[in-house]
Scaffold this motif. Structure first.
Motif, PDB file in Angstrom:
ATOM      1  N   TRP A 147      -0.293   5.990  -2.952  1.00 47.06           N
ATOM      2  CA  TRP A 147      -1.645   5.514  -2.685  1.00 47.06           C
ATOM      3  C   TRP A 147      -1.854   4.107  -3.245  1.00 47.06           C
ATOM      4  CZ3 TRP A 147      -4.786   6.746   0.850  1.00 47.06           C
ATOM      5  CH2 TRP A 147      -6.103   6.322   0.810  1.00 47.06           C
ATOM      6  N   ASP A 148      -1.307   3.810  -4.429  1.00 47.36           N
ATOM      7  CA  ASP A 148      -1.400   2.462  -4.989  1.00 47.36           C
ATOM      8  C   ASP A 148      -0.698   1.453  -4.097  1.00 47.36           C
ATOM      9  OD1 ASP A 148      -2.884   3.316  -7.132  1.00 47.36           O
ATOM     10  OD2 ASP A 148      -1.188   3.371  -8.539  1.00 47.36           O
ATOM     11  N   GLY A 149       0.431   1.847  -3.513  1.00 45.55           N
ATOM     12  CA  GLY A 149       1.137   0.952  -2.598  1.00 45.55           C
ATOM     13  C   GLY A 149       0.308   0.647  -1.365  1.00 45.55           C
ATOM     14  N   VAL A 150      -0.406   1.665  -0.840  1.00 48.39           N
ATOM     15  CA  VAL A 150      -1.273   1.465   0.330  1.00 48.39           C
ATOM     16  C   VAL A 150      -2.428   0.532  -0.043  1.00 48.39           C
ATOM     17  CG1 VAL A 150      -2.881   2.626   1.915  1.00 48.39           C
ATOM     18  CG2 VAL A 150      -0.655   3.637   1.408  1.00 48.39           C
ATOM     19  N   ASP A 151      -3.016   0.743  -1.221  1.00 49.18           N
ATOM     20  CA  ASP A 151      -4.125  -0.119  -1.666  1.00 49.18           C
ATOM     21  C   ASP A 151      -3.664  -1.570  -1.821  1.00 49.18           C
ATOM     22  OD1 ASP A 151      -5.952   1.915  -1.673  1.00 49.18           O
ATOM     23  OD2 ASP A 151      -5.764   2.332  -3.829  1.00 49.18           O
ATOM     24  N   LYS A 152      -2.494  -1.771  -2.375  1.00 45.11           N
ATOM     25  CA  LYS A 152      -1.993  -3.131  -2.561  1.00 45.11           C
ATOM     26  C   LYS A 152      -1.717  -3.813  -1.225  1.00 45.11           C
ATOM     27  CE  LYS A 152       0.054  -2.401  -7.094  1.00 45.11           C
ATOM     28  NZ  LYS A 152       1.306  -2.241  -7.846  1.00 45.11           N
ATOM     29  N   SER A 153      -1.210  -3.067  -0.268  1.00 45.31           N
ATOM     30  CA  SER A 153      -0.941  -3.682   1.040  1.00 45.31           C
ATOM     31  C   SER A 153      -2.248  -4.012   1.757  1.00 45.31           C
ATOM     32  CB  SER A 153      -0.060  -2.765   1.891  1.00 45.31           C
ATOM     33  OG  SER A 153      -0.761  -1.594   2.220  1.00 45.31           O
ATOM     34  N   ASP A 154      -3.293  -3.182   1.585  1.00 49.08           N
ATOM     35  CA  ASP A 154      -4.592  -3.477   2.186  1.00 49.08           C
ATOM     36  C   ASP A 154      -5.179  -4.730   1.536  1.00 49.08           C
ATOM     37  OD1 ASP A 154      -4.612  -1.494   4.022  1.00 49.08           O
ATOM     38  OD2 ASP A 154      -5.827  -0.078   2.835  1.00 49.08           O
ATOM     39  N   ALA A 155      -5.039  -4.853   0.233  1.00 47.70           N
ATOM     40  CA  ALA A 155      -5.606  -6.010  -0.466  1.00 47.70           C
ATOM     41  C   ALA A 155      -4.901  -7.288  -0.057  1.00 47.70           C
ATOM     42  CB  ALA A 155      -5.500  -5.795  -1.974  1.00 47.70           C
ATOM     43  N   SER A 156      -3.618  -7.232   0.240  1.00 49.14           N
ATOM     44  CA  SER A 156      -2.887  -8.445   0.633  1.00 49.14           C
ATOM     45  C   SER A 156      -3.238  -8.878   2.041  1.00 49.14           C
ATOM     46  CB  SER A 156      -1.373  -8.223   0.498  1.00 49.14           C
ATOM     47  OG  SER A 156      -0.942  -7.260   1.447  1.00 49.14           O
ATOM     48  N   ASP A 157      -3.638  -7.936   2.919  1.00 47.28           N
ATOM     49  CA  ASP A 157      -4.057  -8.297   4.286  1.00 47.28           C
ATOM     50  C   ASP A 157      -5.378  -9.026   4.282  1.00 47.28           C
ATOM     51  OD1 ASP A 157      -1.817  -7.170   5.299  1.00 47.28           O
ATOM     52  OD2 ASP A 157      -2.753  -5.253   5.877  1.00 47.28           O
ATOM     53  N   GLN A 158      -6.230  -8.708   3.361  1.00 39.84           N
ATOM     54  CA  GLN A 158      -7.549  -9.346   3.323  1.00 39.84           C
ATOM     55  C   GLN A 158      -7.436 -10.621   2.577  1.00 39.84           C
ATOM     56  OE1 GLN A 158     -10.028  -6.486   1.420  1.00 39.84           O
ATOM     57  NE2 GLN A 158     -10.010  -5.080   3.143  1.00 39.84           N
TER      58      GLN A 158
END
Length: 158
Positions: A147-158
């Protein structure tokens, strides 16, 4: 004096003087040549050539010998370590053959209790205060890491 002057101009005296001068020149040139001449004789040069040839011919076998001796000592050290590990494993196997040791390990590692006993687990109060996000990746459950990996990838897209 007249006799002396006459001897000075006589042919015999001139030839004698000329011979002495020539001998002095020859002697001087020989000493200069000997001084310039190298002390390396033919025999010494041949000896040096033979020695150099022997050194070159023996360099590779000696290098091989030294490297093989080093490899042998490494293998002997590895053999001693393996023998030591085998002894430790034999001791461990002998301990596991003992029923009391096996029971102790089962109770300690798997938290088993015998019928009629009550098992207790003491929780460290400091561990409860620590939040899940402060834990390292190895200490958290796998799904938290995903879940932390998914959150980090979402934050990098924005």
């Amino acid at each position: 004096m007249a006799v002396k002057d006459r001897d000075r101009f006589s042919t015999a005296t001139r030839i004698k003087l000329l011979g002495e001068q020539t001998a002095a020149r020859v002697y001087r040139s020989q000493t200069k040549r000997q001084a310039r001449r190298s002390r390396l004789t033919g025999r010494a040069a041949l000896l040096a050539l033979v020695l150099c040839t022997l050194v070159v011919a023996l360099a590779y076998p000696i290098r091989q010998y030294v490297s093989q001796r080093a490899e042998i000592s490494d293998l002997q050290r590895e053999k001693a370590q393996a023998a030591e590990r085998v002894e430790k494993l034999r001791d461990l196997k002998a301990r596991w053959q003992d029923d009391a040791y096996a029971e102790q390990q089962i109770r300690q590692r798997l938290h088993y209790v015998l019928p009629g006993e009550t098992g207790f687990i003491v929780v460290d109060p400091d561990a409860a205060k620590q939040s899940r996000t402060d834990l390292g990746a190895a200490d958290r459950p796998w799904y938290s890491n995903v879940w932390d990996g998914v959150d980090k990838s979402d934050a990098s897209d924005q």
